[in-house]
Design a protein around this motif. Structure first.
Motif, PDB file in Angstrom:
ATOM      1  N   LEU A 202     191.854 -11.723 -52.706  1.00 51.85           N
ATOM      2  CA  LEU A 202     192.099 -12.508 -51.408  1.00 51.85           C
ATOM      3  C   LEU A 202     190.831 -12.913 -50.820  1.00 51.85           C
ATOM      4  O   LEU A 202     190.809 -14.185 -50.386  1.00 51.85           O
ATOM      5  N   GLY A 206     190.789 -16.497 -51.864  1.00 46.84           N
ATOM      6  CA  GLY A 206     191.538 -16.883 -50.860  1.00 46.84           C
ATOM      7  C   GLY A 206     190.719 -17.918 -49.877  1.00 46.84           C
ATOM      8  O   GLY A 206     191.023 -18.916 -49.176  1.00 46.84           O
ATOM      9  N   ALA A 227     200.310 -12.817 -44.743  1.00 41.64           N
ATOM     10  CA  ALA A 227     199.690 -12.470 -46.090  1.00 41.64           C
ATOM     11  C   ALA A 227     200.379 -11.256 -46.646  1.00 41.64           C
ATOM     12  O   ALA A 227     200.695 -10.384 -46.061  1.00 41.64           O
ATOM     13  N   ILE A 246     198.984 -16.121 -49.060  1.00 41.35           N
ATOM     14  CA  ILE A 246     198.605 -16.345 -47.546  1.00 41.35           C
ATOM     15  C   ILE A 246     199.325 -17.579 -47.026  1.00 41.35           C
ATOM     16  O   ILE A 246     199.007 -18.652 -47.736  1.00 41.35           O
ATOM     17  N   ALA A 350     194.422 -12.670 -42.575  1.00 40.33           N
ATOM     18  CA  ALA A 350     195.155 -12.552 -43.808  1.00 40.33           C
ATOM     19  C   ALA A 350     195.054 -10.689 -44.173  1.00 40.33           C
ATOM     20  O   ALA A 350     195.880 -10.328 -44.551  1.00 40.33           O
TER      21      ALA A 350
END
Length: 365
Positions: A202, A206, A227, A246, A350
């Motif tokens: 993430l 991300g 998310a 996400i 998230a």
């Protein structure tokens, strides 16, 4: 119908005089991308005048590999800055240490560039922002995708109203996972540690999508973040998630970030869907534009793009030009502090969403 626009790629050697070279200190050597800055020194793009790293074995090996003198090595950042005064510091340790780098560099007026993401948390980011503004230093965040010609062309086409107003952006980043692609042990140790990296895929991947969307929208404030995360390789990533999706909601558009350590093939690509067409930034140099025709038809133009002009093709040339005042950094530019503070806000939301299984609504500042 397809149209191919082939633009010749021309690379020029970069040789800077001693006066032009930026004198930098390197904070940490455990990041797997540290070879970039060491190679930049070897090529003469910048001049490293000090390196801090407590892992002596790792440091000795890397300095030998890049033919750099051990006289430049210090056991800690504090000891390094007691002896030298670099113009800037590049951080190549774990993400948790980014705060310490700024804490020690900012009061001395030393500019800082960290590898993405800016920080492990919004809490760290806010302290870093405060120090940077108080001491008037540049605090830049380097992403590989910042110097992709395809992304810059995509933004240019969108801003020229090539595809109309954005409705959806999809950004996919990742690879098979740190262990599967064979990153070194020092990098793997902190990259899969939730404290030292702020999370797993993430945060690692991300951040790319958030950074690009903030840039594309010139800092438009998202409304909400949702998310979900999974751990699909518990044997390789026992402490962190390795799969993350996400969804970032905007007033008139949506961003979907797919950040994964489970892709069979490594990727960093982006799709921008407007009202009349779509832009596909497939990789660093290839880009496609599809203009809608009827229900499911389209006219496609393919671009094969050259590298960006200096200093935008290389993070260390960019850092040099920024520190020496040769270029300005627009608000919400990919490297900018404003952009990356918003990235941290999205990532923190998230993480909270994934933990609570709820949509997180972002408050207006």
């Amino acid at each position: 119908m397809k149209k191919l626009l082939l633009l010749t790629l021309v690379l020029f050697p970069i040789i800077l005089s001693a006066q032009e070279k930026l004198q930098i200190g390197v904070a940490g050597l455990t990041h797997g991308h540290v070879g970039w800055v060491l190679d930049a020194h070897r090529k003469g793009t910048i001049e490293i005048i000090g390196i801090s790293e407590s892992n002596t074995d790792l440091a000795n090996q890397l300095l030998s590999d890049f033919n750099i003198s051990n006289d430049l090595l210090y056991p800690s950042l504090k000891e390094m800055l007691a002896e030298i005064n670099p113009e800037a510091i590049t951080a190549f340790g774990d993400t948790y240490s980014h705060l310490e780098v700024v804490q020690q560099a900012a009061p001395k007026g030393i500019h800082v560039m960290v590898e993405k993401p800016l920080a492990v948390s919004m809490e760290h980011a806010l302290e870093m922002e405060k120090l940077a503004k108080e001491h008037k230093i540049l605090l830049l965040t380097n992403y590989e995708t910042s110097w992709y010609p395809s992304n810059h062309k995509a933004k240019e086409l969108y801003e020229s109203d090539q595809i109309g107003e954005i409705r959806k952006v999809i950004v996919r980043d990742g690879h098979r996972g740190p262990k599967k692609i064979g990153v070194n042990g020092e990098f793997l140790e902190w990259l899969t540690d939730p404290k030292l990296n702020g999370g797993g895929s993430l945060t690692d991947f991300g951040c790319y999508g958030a950074n690009l969307m903030v840039w594309l929208t010139n800092g438009e404030k998202p409304l909400a973040v949702t998310a979900i995360t999974q751990q699909l390789q518990p044997e390789n990533n026992p402490k962190v998630e390795d799969e993350a999706t996400i969804i970032v909601q905007y007033p008139n558009s949506q961003l979907i970030i797919q950040a994964s350590w489970n892709w069979p093939i490594g990727r960093k690509d982006m799709e921008i869907y407007g009202l009349t067409g779509a832009i596909f930034s497939d990789n660093r140099n290839q880009l496609r534009v599809r203009m809608a025709e009827g229900y499911d038809g389209f006219d496609e133009t393919i671009y094969d793009l050259p590298e960006l002009n200096n200093p935008y093709r290389d993070p260390f040339l960019f850092l040099t030009a920024a520190v020496k005042g040769e270029i300005g950094i627009p608000e919400f530019d990919v490297y900018s502090l404003e952009n990356n503070m918003m990235v941290m806000e999205i990532l923190d939301a998230a993480k909270e969403s994934a933990q609570t299984h709820q949509t997180i609504f972002l408050e207006e500042k």
